[in-house]
Enzyme design. Structure first.
Site, PDB file in Angstrom:
ATOM      1  N   GLU A 179      -6.472  11.652  -4.048  1.00  0.00           N
ATOM      2  CA  GLU A 179      -6.902  10.523  -4.566  1.00  0.00           C
ATOM      3  C   GLU A 179      -7.654  11.070  -5.871  1.00  0.00           C
ATOM      4  OE1 GLU A 179      -7.339  10.911  -1.572  1.00  0.00           O
ATOM      5  OE2 GLU A 179      -7.062   8.985  -0.323  1.00  0.00           O
ATOM      6  N   ASP A 210      -0.257   1.173   8.055  1.00  0.00           N
ATOM      7  CA  ASP A 210      -1.093   0.733   8.938  1.00  0.00           C
ATOM      8  C   ASP A 210      -2.338   0.106   8.494  1.00  0.00           C
ATOM      9  OD1 ASP A 210      -1.877   3.115   7.755  1.00  0.00           O
ATOM     10  OD2 ASP A 210      -2.322   4.217   9.816  1.00  0.00           O
TER      11      ASP A 210
END
Lengths: 280, 280
Positions: free
Chosen positions: B212, B129
């Site tokens: 991350e 997205d």
């Protein structure tokens, strides 16, 4: 041998893009794609993404219309860099029309341009947050009067579609049916330029929820004029998607961040300011 | 003369796409693009749109990973038709990990594939997205260890960025800073395959909000390893966008509609069922 290699290179290049471009590009019907847009946090990414889709489509003229009195220099840069043939217009709403969708006035500015500049082709209204399968552009190119297809992402059903029987549109399946003769979203149809020009003054009125219906009625279409595309309306090639977003970047929050001298942040903030330029 | 025309055609074709493709495509560093995905109403349009962006980018290998135990035939069709080099994998979450983001397990499946199949190149995590300016792919191609850039659409500021001073990353501006050493979104960095392979087992752990950071820490990077891209992190070339959507099409509502015999609706419903196949 060298020539063979060159021909091979062209073919390979073409196939990489999955397109059926022909050497007769110049004879392809032009598609006039009208995209209303307005300043908000998602404006830059969404125009970027749509530009990158339209880069694949030959023989288009992209009419991007800003709902404001002046142009956004960042949008101008994107349009120029992507190499898509385009015209960037402004279509600000008059103060007494602010309760209506921004798209209507943008359409009017684009329609004016088309009446003054186009002779033939196809008109398609493409909102900047929608998704378009590349095949929808190829299919609308053969529009005689008005072509139609299903749209995903609409209402609870996630779908809106013409109902097709024996190759003819007989009705519409849509979450907002009401008394609409044509229960269609802008993403669901394309109209012939020749037909559009043949009815001077035909446009979409300011009437929330009825713009598409009344536009097609003003063009004096009947159900019989609708040409179903998308394999007789059994495939979804366009989606009415919506992104979540605040209207504009919260620059006030940015200002609370520690002040880094001589860093990249100043230039980054400046670019965010351009997006929010009119509304902060 | 004929040969001149051919060369001219190739150049024209190239310029239409605004790309700087070279005849040495084959020597370009390969980018391994990892896209986790899952069944929902927006899955088909978003994979379609991302595929149409990636069609512009030479020398990539797209690893699409489904958060489910089997593949979606509609996704397979899109991947094949768009002509992007790809591998479609499955990476279902183990039952005891359902409270963690679907992306983690998809990453793990893709990392396993890379460790078994890749020798060199660049790894980039691209959610389906998000929005990517084509330039970000060209810029990450020169990654030595790990390259970084600003991401739009993040938090209240609509921005997350490395702070760069004199060409070096000295800190991070991010709405979710906490104690993270690397306050970056997946869309904000790319990692060298060689470096990734040199540290067996390095991966992103199940830890909400810290995936991350811990992935980059597991790869033993320091701030000095970060290579700023995007004109020293002054330009936004990637956006973390989110679409509004119910999880799955409301097929129950569809069934309440009048039953049109011998129309397109049956086939249309069938395609919606494929998208919602596992969850209705």
């Amino acid at each position: 041998m060298f020539m063979f290699f060159l021909i091979f290179s062209i073919e390979r290049h073409r196939n990489q893009f999955g397109l059926n471009r022909s050497n007769q590009d110049i004879e392809l019907t032009t598609i006039y794609i009208i995209t209303p847009t307005y300043a908000r946090a998602n404006q830059i990414p969404e125009i970027t993404r749509l530009a990158q889709t339209l880069m694949h489509v030959p023989n288009i003229h992209w009419l991007v219309v800003e709902d404001w009195s002046d142009k956004n220099p960042m949008i101008e840069t994107i349009l120029k860099k992507r190499g898509v043939q385009h015209t960037y217009l402004v279509g600000p709403r008059p103060p007494n029309q602010l309760k209506y969708p921004y798209a209507v006035n943008c359409h009017h500015a684009a329609f004016k341009w088309i009446r003054e500049n186009a002779k033939s082709g196809v008109i398609f209204m493409a909102d900047d947050d929608n998704v378009f399968d590349l095949r929808v552009f190829e299919q609308m190119r053969s529009t005689k009067n008005v072509s139609v297809w299903p749209v995903g992402g609409m209402f609870r059903e996630e779908l809106s579609s013409p109902v097709v029987k024996n190759g003819k549109v007989i009705d519409f399946l849509d979450g907002f049916r009401r008394q609409r003769k044509f229960a269609l979203d802008w993403a669901a149809f394309a109209v012939s330029v020749q037909h559009f020009l043949s009815i001077p003054g035909a446009t979409d009125p300011y009437r929330n929820g009825y713009e598409e219906d009344l536009f097609l009625q003003n063009l004096r279409f009947g159900l019989d004029d609708l040409e179903p595309k998308g394999n007789n309306c059994t495939e979804i090639l366009a989606w009415h998607t919506r992104t979540t977003s605040k209207d504009y970047p919260s620059l006030n929050n940015m200002k609370k961040e520690p002040d880094y001298e001589n860093t990249n942040l100043l230039k980054l903030y400046a670019s965010m300011l351009t997006t929010a330029r009119n509304k902060v």
